[in-house]
Design an enzyme around this catalytic site. Structure first.
Site, mmCIF file in Angstrom:
data_model
loop_
_atom_site.group_PDB
_atom_site.id
_atom_site.type_symbol
_atom_site.label_atom_id
_atom_site.label_comp_id
_atom_site.label_asym_id
_atom_site.label_seq_id
_atom_site.Cartn_x
_atom_site.Cartn_y
_atom_site.Cartn_z
ATOM 1 N N ARG A 292 32.343 -4.633 -22.753
ATOM 2 C CA ARG A 292 31.440 -3.754 -23.510
ATOM 3 C C ARG A 292 30.111 -3.586 -22.789
ATOM 4 O O ARG A 292 29.496 -4.549 -22.370
ATOM 5 C CB ARG A 292 31.206 -4.305 -24.913
ATOM 6 C CG ARG A 292 32.457 -4.324 -25.713
ATOM 7 C CD ARG A 292 32.209 -4.365 -27.204
ATOM 8 N NE ARG A 292 33.488 -4.213 -27.886
ATOM 9 C CZ ARG A 292 33.936 -3.057 -28.362
ATOM 10 N NH1 ARG A 292 33.186 -1.979 -28.282
ATOM 11 N NH2 ARG A 292 35.109 -2.979 -28.922
ATOM 12 N N HIS B 147 15.561 3.683 -60.793
ATOM 13 C CA HIS B 147 16.589 3.635 -59.746
ATOM 14 C C HIS B 147 17.811 2.821 -60.142
ATOM 15 O O HIS B 147 18.529 2.332 -59.270
ATOM 16 C CB HIS B 147 16.017 3.098 -58.429
ATOM 17 C CG HIS B 147 14.835 3.856 -57.928
ATOM 18 N ND1 HIS B 147 14.880 5.210 -57.641
ATOM 19 C CD2 HIS B 147 13.554 3.480 -57.707
ATOM 20 C CE1 HIS B 147 13.692 5.609 -57.244
ATOM 21 N NE2 HIS B 147 12.869 4.584 -57.284
ATOM 22 N N PRO C 196 20.331 -6.822 -47.762
ATOM 23 C CA PRO C 196 21.351 -7.843 -47.707
ATOM 24 C C PRO C 196 22.161 -7.891 -46.445
ATOM 25 O O PRO C 196 22.781 -6.913 -46.047
ATOM 26 C CB PRO C 196 22.267 -7.421 -48.854
ATOM 27 C CG PRO C 196 22.108 -5.930 -48.920
ATOM 28 C CD PRO C 196 20.957 -5.545 -48.095
ATOM 29 N N GLU C 197 22.195 -9.030 -45.848
ATOM 30 C CA GLU C 197 23.174 -9.326 -44.816
ATOM 31 C C GLU C 197 24.076 -10.415 -45.378
ATOM 32 O O GLU C 197 23.955 -10.754 -46.547
ATOM 33 C CB GLU C 197 22.485 -9.800 -43.531
ATOM 34 C CG GLU C 197 21.472 -8.800 -42.987
ATOM 35 C CD GLU C 197 20.807 -9.256 -41.698
ATOM 36 O OE1 GLU C 197 21.483 -9.926 -40.898
ATOM 37 O OE2 GLU C 197 19.630 -8.965 -41.509
ATOM 38 N N ARG D 167 16.588 3.216 -52.483
ATOM 39 C CA ARG D 167 16.836 4.107 -51.346
ATOM 40 C C ARG D 167 18.206 4.764 -51.381
ATOM 41 O O ARG D 167 18.503 5.635 -50.554
ATOM 42 C CB ARG D 167 16.650 3.342 -50.030
ATOM 43 C CG ARG D 167 15.180 3.123 -49.721
ATOM 44 C CD ARG D 167 14.976 2.314 -48.474
ATOM 45 N NE ARG D 167 15.157 3.091 -47.266
ATOM 46 C CZ ARG D 167 15.007 2.591 -46.045
ATOM 47 N NH1 ARG D 167 14.679 1.316 -45.891
ATOM 48 N NH2 ARG D 167 15.184 3.341 -44.993
#
Length: 274
Positions: free
Chosen positions: A155, A100, A2-3, A119
């Site tokens: 940056r 899971h 998911p983003e 995971r």
DNA sequence: AGGTTGACCTGGACGC
DNA sequence: TGCGTCCAGGTCAACC
């Protein structure tokens, strides 16, 4: 999984299904990794509450909960981060609990809210409103061009790494970093602080365009699915570079290149992106 | 402080 | 069939 667009899709799906429902009891699995708060804190905060809202903040799902009337701190938040493979399912209680599954909230309606994450990179936590669980950073769909430009000033890190930095922007991940850089015509390795104003303007526009389009299509389903009922997203059909290594660029036919940047697979068109 | 790397996990795809 | 390798939507802590 998911983003930002996937989490937005999941949060909307959950909101449709569980808003107004009540959490009666909660079961937590044996594995402690997925819990950021202690099991006791989670049980105390979630049990016997009403789900008032479900929404997204960055890559987090936020469930606003209301405890029994008369409790002094009766407003709480259940914060869910899905990691790479986390899912939040709404299922009838009699359906099989899949492998899971790390947490189950039993609802008054007879359904269950299940957190499944093979995971175990996902995290569950509880907090109170206004505690600010996210830290610094801005929603990319809200940020002005001026503020966007300031983020990258001075940056030295590659622009792709800067896009992934959740202290700068909330919710951009590997897919949408690669896709927005393609759309803006910028190579992922370019130093963030050396991008010219017109390039940053293109990136600001591209990122927001890509995120909005992806939300419209229900996110990207790369290997498993998205959405509280398991419905797939379709933005993967629109990917220009992500996971298209060696395939022809949709604009110029040049094979898409894959490099590793900051430990992440990174995909771009060597001709279209400068 | 900003930047980079590896660790944390399971499972699917692929090659031999 | 099985085993090894590589890859995967994300963070963190530990280094420089």
């Amino acid at each position: 999984m998911p983003e930002l667009p996937e989490v937005e899709t999941i949060a909307r799906g959950l909101a449709n299904r569980v808003t107004g429902d009540e959490i009666e009891t909660v079961w937590l699995g044996e594995k402690p990794e997925p819990l950021k708060s202690t099991p006791q804190e989670i049980l105390a905060a979630l049990e016997h509450t009403r789900i008032e809202h479900v929404r997204r903040e960055g890559k987090h799902i936020v469930l606003d909960l209301r405890g029994p009337k008369g409790t002094p701190d009766d407003a709480r938040q259940w914060i869910v981060h899905l990691g790479m493979t986390g899912r939040m399912l709404v299922a009838e209680a009699y359906t099989e609990v899949e492998k899971h599954t790390h947490a189950i909230a039993k609802l008054k309606s007879g359904r269950e809210l299940r957190f499944v994450d093979p995971r175990r990179f996902g995290r569950l936590s509880v907090t109170q409103p206004g505690q600010g669980f996210k830290g610094p950073g801005t929603e990319p769909l809200d940020i002005s061009l001026e503020d966007f430009i300031v983020l990258f000033k001075g940056r030295k890190t590659p622009i792709k790494s800067a896009l992934l930095n959740q202290k700068l922007l909330h919710g951009v991940g590997n897919i949408y970093a690669d896709e927005s850089l393609f759309r803006a015509g910028i190579r992922p390795l370019r130093q963030a602080g050396r991008l010219k104003p017109d390039e940053l303007k293109r990136l600001h526009t591209a990122l927001r365009h890509v995120l909005r389009e992806a939300i419209k299509l229900g996110g990207s389903s790369v290997s498993d699915y998205v959405g509280a009922d398991g419905e797939k997203g379709f933005f993967q059909l629109k990917h220009n570079v992500y996971l298209r290594t060696g395939e022809p660029c949709r604009k110029c036919k040049t094979p898409i290149k894959r490099i590793v940047l900051g430990g992440r697979g990174t995909h771009y068109c060597p001709k279209c992106q400068k």
